[in-house]
Design a protein around this motif. Structure first.
Motif, PDB file in Angstrom:
ATOM      1  N   ARG A  97       0.848  -1.191   0.000  1.00  0.00           N
ATOM      2  CA  ARG A  97       0.000   0.000   0.000  1.00  0.00           C
ATOM      3  C   ARG A  97       0.879   1.235   0.000  1.00  0.00           C
ATOM      4  NH1 ARG A  97      -4.069   0.937   4.962  1.00  0.00           N
ATOM      5  NH2 ARG A  97      -5.070  -0.846   3.972  1.00  0.00           N
ATOM      6  N   VAL A  98       0.443   2.257  -0.752  1.00  0.00           N
ATOM      7  CA  VAL A  98       1.129   3.544  -0.777  1.00  0.00           C
ATOM      8  C   VAL A  98       0.257   4.573  -0.075  1.00  0.00           C
ATOM      9  CG1 VAL A  98       2.056   5.402  -2.214  1.00  0.00           C
ATOM     10  CG2 VAL A  98       2.351   3.020  -2.920  1.00  0.00           C
ATOM     11  N   ALA A  99       0.831   5.281   0.877  1.00  0.00           N
ATOM     12  CA  ALA A  99       0.136   6.398   1.517  1.00  0.00           C
ATOM     13  C   ALA A  99       0.491   7.681   0.769  1.00  0.00           C
ATOM     14  CB  ALA A  99       0.546   6.508   2.974  1.00  0.00           C
ATOM     15  N   VAL A 100      -0.521   8.396   0.336  1.00  0.00           N
ATOM     16  CA  VAL A 100      -0.320   9.704  -0.294  1.00  0.00           C
ATOM     17  C   VAL A 100      -0.709  10.751   0.734  1.00  0.00           C
ATOM     18  CG1 VAL A 100      -0.945  11.246  -2.183  1.00  0.00           C
ATOM     19  CG2 VAL A 100      -0.730   8.787  -2.602  1.00  0.00           C
ATOM     20  N   ILE A 101       0.279  11.472   1.228  1.00  0.00           N
ATOM     21  CA  ILE A 101       0.100  12.407   2.339  1.00  0.00           C
ATOM     22  C   ILE A 101       0.239  13.826   1.798  1.00  0.00           C
ATOM     23  CG2 ILE A 101       0.977  13.115   4.593  1.00  0.00           C
ATOM     24  CD1 ILE A 101       2.120  10.266   4.867  1.00  0.00           C
ATOM     25  N   CYS A 102      -0.745  14.633   2.083  1.00  0.00           N
ATOM     26  CA  CYS A 102      -0.838  15.971   1.503  1.00  0.00           C
ATOM     27  C   CYS A 102      -0.763  17.020   2.612  1.00  0.00           C
ATOM     28  CB  CYS A 102      -2.165  16.074   0.753  1.00  0.00           C
ATOM     29  SG  CYS A 102      -2.442  17.632  -0.061  1.00  0.00           S
ATOM     30  N   ALA A 103       0.142  17.988   2.482  1.00  0.00           N
ATOM     31  CA  ALA A 103       0.336  18.989   3.528  1.00  0.00           C
ATOM     32  C   ALA A 103      -0.882  19.899   3.687  1.00  0.00           C
ATOM     33  CB  ALA A 103       1.583  19.816   3.236  1.00  0.00           C
ATOM     34  N   GLY A 104      -1.398  20.422   2.578  1.00  0.00           N
ATOM     35  CA  GLY A 104      -2.513  21.360   2.647  1.00  0.00           C
ATOM     36  C   GLY A 104      -3.521  21.118   1.549  1.00  0.00           C
ATOM     37  N   THR A 105      -4.707  21.672   1.723  1.00  0.00           N
ATOM     38  CA  THR A 105      -5.766  21.492   0.730  1.00  0.00           C
ATOM     39  C   THR A 105      -5.335  22.020  -0.638  1.00  0.00           C
ATOM     40  OG1 THR A 105      -7.409  21.702   2.482  1.00  0.00           O
ATOM     41  CG2 THR A 105      -8.184  21.975   0.225  1.00  0.00           C
ATOM     42  N   SER A 106      -4.524  23.063  -0.663  1.00  0.00           N
ATOM     43  CA  SER A 106      -4.066  23.626  -1.934  1.00  0.00           C
ATOM     44  C   SER A 106      -3.132  22.691  -2.685  1.00  0.00           C
ATOM     45  CB  SER A 106      -3.356  24.965  -1.701  1.00  0.00           C
ATOM     46  OG  SER A 106      -4.251  25.919  -1.163  1.00  0.00           O
ATOM     47  N   VAL A 125      -4.195   2.561  -2.426  1.00  0.00           N
ATOM     48  CA  VAL A 125      -3.793   3.887  -1.967  1.00  0.00           C
ATOM     49  C   VAL A 125      -4.544   4.253  -0.693  1.00  0.00           C
ATOM     50  CG1 VAL A 125      -3.728   6.350  -2.540  1.00  0.00           C
ATOM     51  CG2 VAL A 125      -3.307   4.645  -4.331  1.00  0.00           C
ATOM     52  N   ALA A 126      -3.805   4.803   0.260  1.00  0.00           N
ATOM     53  CA  ALA A 126      -4.405   5.411   1.448  1.00  0.00           C
ATOM     54  C   ALA A 126      -4.139   6.909   1.383  1.00  0.00           C
ATOM     55  CB  ALA A 126      -3.811   4.813   2.711  1.00  0.00           C
ATOM     56  N   ARG A 127      -5.181   7.717   1.457  1.00  0.00           N
ATOM     57  CA  ARG A 127      -5.040   9.169   1.365  1.00  0.00           C
ATOM     58  C   ARG A 127      -5.087   9.802   2.757  1.00  0.00           C
ATOM     59  NH1 ARG A 127      -7.730   7.482  -3.228  1.00  0.00           N
ATOM     60  NH2 ARG A 127      -7.418   8.674  -5.167  1.00  0.00           N
ATOM     61  N   LEU A 128      -4.199  10.780   2.964  1.00  0.00           N
ATOM     62  CA  LEU A 128      -4.169  11.534   4.218  1.00  0.00           C
ATOM     63  C   LEU A 128      -3.923  12.989   3.854  1.00  0.00           C
ATOM     64  CD1 LEU A 128      -4.243  11.433   7.284  1.00  0.00           C
ATOM     65  CD2 LEU A 128      -1.804  10.907   7.281  1.00  0.00           C
ATOM     66  N   SER A 129      -4.910  13.840   4.089  1.00  0.00           N
ATOM     67  CA  SER A 129      -4.861  15.211   3.578  1.00  0.00           C
ATOM     68  C   SER A 129      -4.857  16.250   4.698  1.00  0.00           C
ATOM     69  CB  SER A 129      -6.072  15.470   2.663  1.00  0.00           C
ATOM     70  OG  SER A 129      -6.081  14.558   1.591  1.00  0.00           O
ATOM     71  N   ASP A 130      -4.278  17.400   4.386  1.00  0.00           N
ATOM     72  CA  ASP A 130      -4.248  18.575   5.254  1.00  0.00           C
ATOM     73  C   ASP A 130      -3.615  18.271   6.609  1.00  0.00           C
ATOM     74  OD1 ASP A 130      -4.624  21.253   5.809  1.00  0.00           O
ATOM     75  OD2 ASP A 130      -6.687  20.999   6.513  1.00  0.00           O
ATOM     76  N   VAL A 131      -2.379  17.751   6.572  1.00  0.00           N
ATOM     77  CA  VAL A 131      -1.671  17.399   7.808  1.00  0.00           C
ATOM     78  C   VAL A 131      -0.292  18.066   7.832  1.00  0.00           C
ATOM     79  CG1 VAL A 131      -2.883  15.229   8.201  1.00  0.00           C
ATOM     80  CG2 VAL A 131      -0.868  15.238   6.721  1.00  0.00           C
ATOM     81  N   GLY A 132      -0.217  19.288   7.369  1.00  0.00           N
ATOM     82  CA  GLY A 132       1.062  19.986   7.275  1.00  0.00           C
ATOM     83  C   GLY A 132       1.659  20.342   8.623  1.00  0.00           C
ATOM     84  N   VAL A 133       2.896  20.848   8.595  1.00  0.00           N
ATOM     85  CA  VAL A 133       3.646  21.082   9.829  1.00  0.00           C
ATOM     86  C   VAL A 133       3.103  22.243  10.654  1.00  0.00           C
ATOM     87  CG1 VAL A 133       5.762  20.099   8.883  1.00  0.00           C
ATOM     88  CG2 VAL A 133       5.328  22.552   8.634  1.00  0.00           C
ATOM     89  N   ALA A 134       2.192  23.039  10.111  1.00  0.00           N
ATOM     90  CA  ALA A 134       1.596  24.111  10.903  1.00  0.00           C
ATOM     91  C   ALA A 134       0.730  23.560  12.035  1.00  0.00           C
ATOM     92  CB  ALA A 134       0.759  25.029  10.008  1.00  0.00           C
TER      93      ALA A 134
END
Length: 246
Positions: A97-106, A125-134
């Motif tokens: 499985r590949v996790a696609v991790i997205c920092a922000g909605t943009s 695919v496992a999606r993980l969105s809007d988890v940025g360092v802020a």
């Protein structure tokens, strides 16, 4: 009508030479880069690919040209966010499985280009969105799921810090994707790119700015090693400089 050569390995359309032999070499048919091509050109290439391989993928395609191509080739799936147009499925599933991790909605358009390319390639695919360092708590709340991914694609703009953080949490390969998202000093993604290339976290590789497709291909290649194993012997190239008599 296409003109074939090299024992049907190449279809010469005049404006394009469709590489049918690519699937034999790397397991996947040629993918069409949509930018700069007219709808009728894309449609002709899709005809070639679907006749021979029963599937096709077009990247970086706007909605207007996608609508034109779909009139010639109904049954395809177009996603305006990722700008991908696709037909058919992979003949088999790759392990893992590949996790696609997205920092922000943009950053989601680039993340979805990666995720949907992976799905077309036969990858879970496992999606993980809007988890940025802020807001690191958003990322750490999913630490178990992140650690279970076999390959991770991390998409981030601004200063591009998220991939380094993720790489420090896992043992598996991380592919970092800088995006052109950010204010003036982000320089359309150059700042994120340089930050990722300069990261001290080990186990992370970096693709070009906004290149979700390239990250997906690399992740699928890694999983392909699990599926097919490493080459038992060096590849035999006809013009190998090490060959006897060369």
């Amino acid at each position: 009508m296409s003109e074939h050569s090299d024992n049907e390995r190449i279809a010469d359309l005049g404006f394009a030479r469709v590489d049918h032999d690519r699937e034999a070499r790397n397991g996947v048919p040629e993918v069409i880069f949509g930018e700069g091509k007219r709808a009728e050109q894309i449609s002709a290439i899709v005809t070639c690919l679907r006749e021979r391989h029963r599937r096709a993928l077009v990247t970086r395609l706007d909605a207007e040209r996608a609508e034109c191509v779909l009139r010639d080739h109904p049954g395809g799936t177009y996603d305006p966010a990722s700008r991908l147009l696709r037909w058919g499925e992979a003949p088999g599933r790759l392990p893992g499985r590949v996790a696609v991790i997205c920092a922000g909605t943009s950053d989601l358009p680039v993340a979805e280009e990666a995720a949907q390319t992976l799905e077309w390639l036969g990858v879970e695919v496992a999606r993980l969105s809007d988890v940025g360092v802020a807001g690191l708590d958003r990322l750490l709340a999913h630490r178990t799921a992140i650690a279970r991914a076999d390959v991770l694609i991390v998409v981030a703009g601004m200063e591009g810090a998220l991939p380094s953080v993720v790489t420090g949490l896992v043992r598996n390969p991380v592919i970092a994707v800088p995006t052109s998202v950010g204010y003036g000093a982000s320089l359309q993604g150059v700042t994120a790119l340089l930050g990722m290339l300069s990261a001290c976290a080990t186990g992370m590789s970096v693709v070009n700015i906004d290149n979700g497709f390239g990250a997906a291909w690399q992740a699928a290649s890694i999983l392909g090693l699990v599926a097919h194993g490493v080459n038992p012997a060096p590849v035999d190239f006809s013009h190998n400089a090490d060959a006897p008599g060369s």
